[in-house]
Design a protein around this motif. Structure first.
Motif, PDB file in Angstrom:
ATOM      1  N   ARG A 229       0.823  -1.212   0.000  1.00  0.00           N
ATOM      2  CA  ARG A 229       0.000   0.000   0.000  1.00  0.00           C
ATOM      3  C   ARG A 229       0.851   1.254   0.000  1.00  0.00           C
ATOM      4  O   ARG A 229       0.552   2.232  -0.692  1.00  0.00           O
ATOM      5  N   MET A 230       1.932   1.245   0.772  1.00  0.00           N
ATOM      6  CA  MET A 230       2.826   2.407   0.812  1.00  0.00           C
ATOM      7  C   MET A 230       3.462   2.648  -0.548  1.00  0.00           C
ATOM      8  O   MET A 230       3.598   3.802  -0.986  1.00  0.00           O
ATOM      9  N   GLN A 231       3.849   1.579  -1.229  1.00  0.00           N
ATOM     10  CA  GLN A 231       4.440   1.730  -2.548  1.00  0.00           C
ATOM     11  C   GLN A 231       3.433   2.272  -3.547  1.00  0.00           C
ATOM     12  O   GLN A 231       3.763   3.123  -4.384  1.00  0.00           O
ATOM     13  N   GLN A 232       2.181   1.813  -3.474  1.00  0.00           N
ATOM     14  CA  GLN A 232       1.161   2.297  -4.384  1.00  0.00           C
ATOM     15  C   GLN A 232       0.833   3.760  -4.134  1.00  0.00           C
ATOM     16  O   GLN A 232       0.602   4.528  -5.067  1.00  0.00           O
ATOM     17  N   GLN A 233       0.809   4.168  -2.835  1.00  0.00           N
ATOM     18  CA  GLN A 233       0.557   5.561  -2.519  1.00  0.00           C
ATOM     19  C   GLN A 233       1.681   6.472  -2.984  1.00  0.00           C
ATOM     20  O   GLN A 233       1.466   7.603  -3.393  1.00  0.00           O
ATOM     21  N   GLN A 234       2.884   5.964  -2.939  1.00  0.00           N
ATOM     22  CA  GLN A 234       4.036   6.783  -3.308  1.00  0.00           C
ATOM     23  C   GLN A 234       4.285   6.803  -4.807  1.00  0.00           C
ATOM     24  O   GLN A 234       4.610   7.825  -5.390  1.00  0.00           O
ATOM     25  N   TYR A 235       4.096   5.647  -5.440  1.00  0.00           N
ATOM     26  CA  TYR A 235       4.439   5.538  -6.857  1.00  0.00           C
ATOM     27  C   TYR A 235       3.244   5.233  -7.757  1.00  0.00           C
ATOM     28  O   TYR A 235       3.401   5.186  -8.972  1.00  0.00           O
ATOM     29  N   TYR A 242       4.177   6.797 -12.529  1.00  0.00           N
ATOM     30  CA  TYR A 242       3.663   8.163 -12.466  1.00  0.00           C
ATOM     31  C   TYR A 242       2.192   8.214 -12.090  1.00  0.00           C
ATOM     32  O   TYR A 242       1.549   9.236 -12.223  1.00  0.00           O
ATOM     33  N   GLY A 243       1.625   7.093 -11.627  1.00  0.00           N
ATOM     34  CA  GLY A 243       0.272   7.118 -11.105  1.00  0.00           C
ATOM     35  C   GLY A 243      -0.787   6.924 -12.153  1.00  0.00           C
ATOM     36  O   GLY A 243      -1.977   6.905 -11.862  1.00  0.00           O
TER      37      GLY A 243
END
Length: 309
Positions: A229-235, A242-243
């Motif tokens: 989840r942290m990786q998805q929120q950041q990247y 780039y989201g």
């Protein structure tokens, strides 16, 4: 087992040869060593018993609370409170293995060390010889040691080394399984510390007594999901750093069709014809009649298409 670890260390100070090999050093009597070992063990015992009994109640193992106050049985209780040991696809409790290994080590330790303690208590049971240069050497038991006791000592010395290795390996597995439940984030460091300093185990158990038991596998799954989840929120999407898709259609690298009709690369209708209609034949004025799919050289032939030359 803690008592025998403490007593084993103090026995080194009871060796009569120390008075001769080390200047101004008085050896410790065997009875004094036993008394000191009992005193230190009493402190360790209290901390370990309180810690394990509290953990057993919190884990709902009320029938095993008494094990916290009984030597050897406390080791069994640690195994019951632990996460177990995985062998192949099955997970097994290490309780019984740890208990048996500890018992065997203590029995063989007594076989090897009790004859030595018996000899240390009377100088006539231990030979001290002086070399020509004035250095004292210990040559071993005298004839005052019964042959049966001497044989027990020899066998015990060998078995003690074997079961010390077995007990150490089992103890490490027990520590890993135990601290995975009560200190999953640092269980490796806790196990290493207690493997090198066994007396620290009792104090760590006391310190962790109020912690809630944790399912280690569920804990690791939660940690993995949290990291994802942290990786998805950041990247954003891990495959799109780039989201989103910065290019729109992967076959159109700029997000739309900048050329309009893919067959019209400049985005405007073809000149000379309405948009969406078939353009006229630019050579139609030279044709003789209505446009057909006949032979373009039929005008130059002598007759219809079916007539042969």
């Amino acid at each position: 087992m803690e008592f025998f670890i403490i007593l084993g260390g103090l026995m080194e100070l009871c060796d009569p040869s120390l008075e001769y090999n080390v200047s101004n050093l008085k050896t410790l009597s065997v009875l004094a060593a036993v008394g000191i070992a009992l005193g230190v063990y009493a402190i360790v015992y209290v901390f370990k018993a309180i810690g394990l009994s509290t953990m057993a109640r919190k884990a709902g193992k009320n029938k095993l609370v008494w094990c916290a106050f009984v030597p050897f049985a406390s080791t069994y209780l640690m195994g019951e409170l632990s996460d177990g040991m995985k062998i192949g696809q099955k997970k097994m409790k290490i309780s019984l293995f740890a208990l048996i290994a500890e018992l065997l080590f203590v029995i063989t330790w007594l076989m090897a060390q009790v004859p030595v303690m018996y000899a240390f208590m009377d100088p006539s049971r231990y030979i001290l010889e002086v070399s020509k240069n004035g250095v004292w050497y210990v040559s071993g038991f005298t004839e005052k040691i019964p042959l049966a006791v001497y044989n027990i000592y020899k066998v015990g010395t060998v078995l003690e080394m074997i079961f010390y290795i077995v007990q150490t390996i089992t103890f490490v597995f027990l520590l890993v399984a135990f601290f995975r439940v009560y200190s999953p984030a640092t269980y490796i460091w806790m196990a290493v510390l207690c493997a090198f300093i066994p007396l620290a185990t009792a104090f760590l158990i006391f310190a962790f007594r109020n912690r809630k038991a944790i399912d280690y596998e569920a804990y690791m799954r939660a940690r993995v999901e949290q990291i994802q989840r942290m990786q998805q929120q950041q990247y954003g999407n891990p495959y799109n750093p780039y989201g989103g898709n910065p290019y729109g259609n992967p076959q159109n690298p700029y997000g739309n069709n900048p050329y309009g009709n893919p067959q019209n690369p400049y985005g405007a209708p073809q000149q000379g014809a309405p948009h969406g209609k078939e353009p006229d034949d630019p050579f139609g004025e030279y044709a003789s009649g209505k446009k057909t799919d006949d032979d373009p050289f039929s005008d130059y032939g002598s007759g219809s298409d079916n007539k042969k030359d």
